[in-house]
Design an enzyme around this catalytic site. Structure first.
Site, PDB file in Angstrom:
ATOM      1  N   ARG A  54      -5.346  64.653  36.129  1.00 47.44           N
ATOM      2  CA  ARG A  54      -6.408  64.353  37.073  1.00 47.44           C
ATOM      3  C   ARG A  54      -6.825  65.600  37.848  1.00 47.44           C
ATOM      4  O   ARG A  54      -6.057  66.534  37.996  1.00 47.44           O
ATOM      5  CB  ARG A  54      -5.950  63.274  38.063  1.00 47.44           C
ATOM      6  CG  ARG A  54      -5.747  61.891  37.471  1.00 47.44           C
ATOM      7  CD  ARG A  54      -5.429  60.866  38.551  1.00 47.44           C
ATOM      8  NE  ARG A  54      -4.272  61.254  39.343  1.00 47.44           N
ATOM      9  CZ  ARG A  54      -4.333  61.750  40.580  1.00 47.44           C
ATOM     10  NH1 ARG A  54      -5.509  61.954  41.167  1.00 47.44           N
ATOM     11  NH2 ARG A  54      -3.235  62.064  41.240  1.00 47.44           N
TER      12      ARG A  54
ATOM     13  N   HIS B 181       0.627  50.596  43.591  1.00 48.28           N
ATOM     14  CA  HIS B 181       0.913  51.490  42.470  1.00 48.28           C
ATOM     15  C   HIS B 181       2.343  51.205  42.038  1.00 48.28           C
ATOM     16  O   HIS B 181       3.280  51.878  42.450  1.00 48.28           O
ATOM     17  CB  HIS B 181       0.744  52.938  42.906  1.00 48.28           C
ATOM     18  CG  HIS B 181       0.798  53.918  41.777  1.00 48.28           C
ATOM     19  ND1 HIS B 181       1.194  55.225  41.939  1.00 48.28           N
ATOM     20  CD2 HIS B 181       0.499  53.787  40.463  1.00 48.28           C
ATOM     21  CE1 HIS B 181       1.134  55.854  40.784  1.00 48.28           C
ATOM     22  NE2 HIS B 181       0.716  54.996  39.873  1.00 48.28           N
TER      23      HIS B 181
ATOM     24  N   SER C 112       3.919  59.129  39.071  1.00 47.45           N
ATOM     25  CA  SER C 112       4.100  59.573  37.696  1.00 47.45           C
ATOM     26  C   SER C 112       5.385  60.378  37.556  1.00 47.45           C
ATOM     27  O   SER C 112       5.691  61.246  38.372  1.00 47.45           O
ATOM     28  CB  SER C 112       2.906  60.443  37.279  1.00 47.45           C
ATOM     29  OG  SER C 112       3.100  60.975  35.999  1.00 47.45           O
TER      30      SER C 112
ATOM     31  N   LYS D  94       8.709  54.543  36.408  1.00 45.52           N
ATOM     32  CA  LYS D  94       8.114  53.224  36.589  1.00 45.52           C
ATOM     33  C   LYS D  94       7.949  52.483  35.266  1.00 45.52           C
ATOM     34  O   LYS D  94       8.355  51.331  35.113  1.00 45.52           O
ATOM     35  CB  LYS D  94       6.738  53.406  37.239  1.00 45.52           C
ATOM     36  CG  LYS D  94       6.523  52.646  38.456  1.00 45.52           C
ATOM     37  CD  LYS D  94       5.208  52.816  39.161  1.00 45.52           C
ATOM     38  CE  LYS D  94       4.002  53.178  38.370  1.00 45.52           C
ATOM     39  NZ  LYS D  94       3.879  54.568  38.002  1.00 45.52           N
ATOM     40  N   THR D  95       7.337  53.145  34.309  1.00 43.13           N
ATOM     41  CA  THR D  95       7.063  52.514  33.017  1.00 43.13           C
ATOM     42  C   THR D  95       8.356  52.259  32.257  1.00 43.13           C
ATOM     43  O   THR D  95       8.581  51.174  31.717  1.00 43.13           O
ATOM     44  CB  THR D  95       6.119  53.405  32.185  1.00 43.13           C
ATOM     45  OG1 THR D  95       4.884  53.564  32.888  1.00 43.13           O
ATOM     46  CG2 THR D  95       5.857  52.793  30.826  1.00 43.13           C
TER      47      THR D  95
ATOM     48  N   ASP E  39       2.005  49.561  35.841  1.00 46.21           N
ATOM     49  CA  ASP E  39       1.495  50.585  36.751  1.00 46.21           C
ATOM     50  C   ASP E  39       0.735  50.083  37.972  1.00 46.21           C
ATOM     51  O   ASP E  39       0.848  50.674  39.034  1.00 46.21           O
ATOM     52  CB  ASP E  39       0.590  51.548  35.983  1.00 46.21           C
ATOM     53  CG  ASP E  39       0.317  52.830  36.733  1.00 46.21           C
ATOM     54  OD1 ASP E  39       1.276  53.416  37.265  1.00 46.21           O
ATOM     55  OD2 ASP E  39      -0.842  53.255  36.801  1.00 46.21           O
TER      56      ASP E  39
ATOM     57  N   ARG F 180       0.328  61.821  26.921  1.00 50.44           N
ATOM     58  CA  ARG F 180       0.156  60.410  27.269  1.00 50.44           C
ATOM     59  C   ARG F 180      -0.085  59.531  26.047  1.00 50.44           C
ATOM     60  O   ARG F 180      -0.615  59.988  25.029  1.00 50.44           O
ATOM     61  CB  ARG F 180      -1.043  60.251  28.206  1.00 50.44           C
ATOM     62  CG  ARG F 180      -0.844  60.866  29.585  1.00 50.44           C
ATOM     63  CD  ARG F 180      -0.111  59.938  30.504  1.00 50.44           C
ATOM     64  NE  ARG F 180       0.130  60.508  31.816  1.00 50.44           N
ATOM     65  CZ  ARG F 180       0.592  59.807  32.849  1.00 50.44           C
ATOM     66  NH1 ARG F 180       0.856  58.527  32.706  1.00 50.44           N
ATOM     67  NH2 ARG F 180       0.806  60.391  34.003  1.00 50.44           N
TER      68      ARG F 180
END
Length: 536
Positions: free
Chosen positions: A61, A221, A239, A243-244, A258, A324
């Site tokens: 980003r 988030h 990130s 989390k994932t 997410d 990704r």
């Protein structure tokens, strides 16, 4: 304008002022988007069937290039500053005219989709893309209406994404040639100058983060899953914190990886897909996610190939650390068909502590939970944002998602506190970062140990454990957990140089203290007291 695709909504692109396109491809199927991406030279097919694309200069980003239009209807509700930067209506309109002109005589790929698994709070979003592979990304990431719903699709918001268009900062009021511009009044998002697909995903998240609090829904988030007994757990984290990985647990049902909302009815996923980091992904430690990288329908970003083959090299950071995979959530086994769960029984706050001084797991009081939610401490993993550099950077991202929060952090924190008080949810702080020393000296926490600790927290395995109080952070740390060596639980015990540990821990508490000063006017004395201990 020529229309193409299975179902084109009666609400066409002309209403948006997009005219004279060569072809507008509406809601193409996955095979059709593959064919278009290959025909146009946008991507290639890797071994196993995923579509592999490279994003060039922007591999993460670009937070400094995001702006919100300063409009009377929303101006008072925006937390203006370094994250939410204002841009004038005139500059927005000027960029939009360039977007309209740029798309003339070009193909465009349109995806009509929903954000929000709970129909009561669902947002209808139209994504108009210059490239077919970005349309496949959007198709993967959001909820897909049935054919019968597409003909009457009327978008609440539209995102127009043109990575090939660059603007002039001096003329257009932007920070660089790249732009992510949001107009809540026009219900329009413009993205250009960057091919990083995550800008589409996070733009939708930012919209929901602004809209839902007004409806008493807390946007988060976080990932979420459901246990065998029907208990819901949510996992906050930025990130690279896990989390994932930690929510994709074969013993529990995945709601989403997410972004979620917390309403009075329970938890609901915002998305219909997952966007996972795959750098150095392990088939043994993360089998469910690893398997998606070999599937038709998955979109891979910036993943290297072995030699001249089409074989993936997930260990390579040739293009970026931020490699990704985007895939539909049903590529993961044991997922929730509804994308919804009950009110959470447990809240996990994840951090990747680059200094190696936080315990691998600790139980938080409600006041400590508020303190750490507002703090949002972690180590920024290199490559997830442009300009971070090659080394992880300690950072505080309030609400574990500051770049995506248009409102003041106190709005979200107050909502979390109120919802926790109603449900009595347990809260845990989990460090997936370093142990035995800071980054460069210590080692990353073993994923197996973290999984075991998280499972114990969720299934009640720590309910009868003896806890001790960490002397630096005031956290309640279990002395033992079946399946995890006891010395791992005490971070100080993992360091050879105890004095160095104490000094590093004190330095980090001072960082907490300095960062939290900005929130002190917005919290009560109990939360301040929790922070005073943490910063002692």
């Amino acid at each position: 304008m020529k229309l193409d695709g299975p179902v084109a909504s009666r609400q066409g692109l002309e209403a948006l002022g997009l005219k004279n396109l060569a072809t507008a491809h509406f809601n193409l199927s996955v095979p059709q988007l593959y064919e278009a991406a290959i025909r146009r030279g946008e991507a290639q097919i890797a071994e196993g069937g995923p579509l592999l694309a490279y994003t060039g200069q922007h591999t993460g980003r670009s937070p400094n290039d995001k702006f919100i239009v300063e409009e009377a209807s929303s101006k008072a509700d925006i937390n203006w500053g370094d994250v939410n930067r204002p841009i004038s209506r005139g500059h927005f309109d000027g960029v939009f005219k360039k977007v309209q002109a740029y798309l003339q005589n070009r193909e465009a790929f349109v995806v009509d989709c929903h954000a929000g698994a709970d129909p009561e709070y669902r947002l209808s979003v139209r994504v108009v893309c210059e490239n077919a592979w970005h349309a496949l990304f959007a198709r993967n990431m959001f909820l897909r209406p049935g054919h019968e719903d597409l003909a009457a699709f009327d978008p609440d918001f539209t995102i127009v994404q043109v990575p090939g268009l660059q603007v002039d900062p001096e003329v257009d009021g932007t920070n660089s040639e790249c732009f992510v511009l949001v107009s809540f009044e026009r219900r329009l998002v413009l993205i250009g100058g960057t091919s990083y697909a995550g800008e589409i995903k996070k733009s939708v998240f930012s919209l929901l983060n602004f809209l839902l609090p007004a409806r008493d829904v807390l946007p988060m988030h976080c990932s979420a899953n459901i246990g065998p007994e029907g208990d819901t757990a949510i996992f906050f984290g930025l990130s690279g914190t896990g989390k994932t990985t930690l929510s994709a647990d074969g013993t529990r049902t995945l709601i989403g990886d997410d972004e979620h909302g917390w309403s009075d009815h329970g938890i609901f996923n915002f998305e219909g897909g997952c966007y996972a980091k795959v750098i150095r992904l392990s088939a043994e430690a993360e089998p469910e996610i690893h398997a998606t990288t070999r599937r038709f329908g998955t979109v891979l970003e910036n993943v290297a190939l072995h030699g001249g083959s089409r074989s993936l090299d997930l260990d390579s950071a040739e293009f970026t650390e931020n490699t990704r995979a985007s895939y539909p959530i049903d590529f993961i086994p044991n997922i929730s068909d509804s994308g919804r769960g009950g009110l959470p029984a447990n809240i996990i706050m994840l951090t990747a502590d680059a200094f190696g001084v936080l315990p691998p797991i600790s139980r938080l009081t409600p006041e400590q939970a508020m303190y750490h939610f507002l703090s949002g401490y972690t180590a920024r993993v290199a490559g997830t944002e442009k300009g971070v550099g090659s080394e992880p950077k300690a950072t505080f991202s309030t609400c574990f998602g500051a770049p995506f929060m248009p409102r003041h952090p106190s709005v979200y924190a107050k909502m979390l506190g109120e919802k926790m008080a109603k449900t009595g949810a347990n809260c845990w702080l989990v460090n997936t970062g370093w142990s035995g020393g800071a980054y460069g000296v210590g080692k990353r926490m073993a994923i197996g140990h973290t999984r075991t600790l998280v499972r114990a927290a969720l299934n009640g395995g720590l309910a009868d454990a003896e806890f001790f109080t960490d002397p630096h952070f005031g956290l309640a740390v279990p002395r033992s957990c079946p399946g995890v060596p006891s010395e791992v639980l005490d971070p100080r015990a993992t360091w050879k140089d105890k004095q160095s540990y104490d000094q590093t821990a004190r330095d980090l508490t001072r960082r907490f203290e300095q960062n939290f000063k900005q929130f002190e006017p917005y919290v009560d004395d109990e939360i301040k007291a929790a922070g005073i201990y943490a910063a002692a």
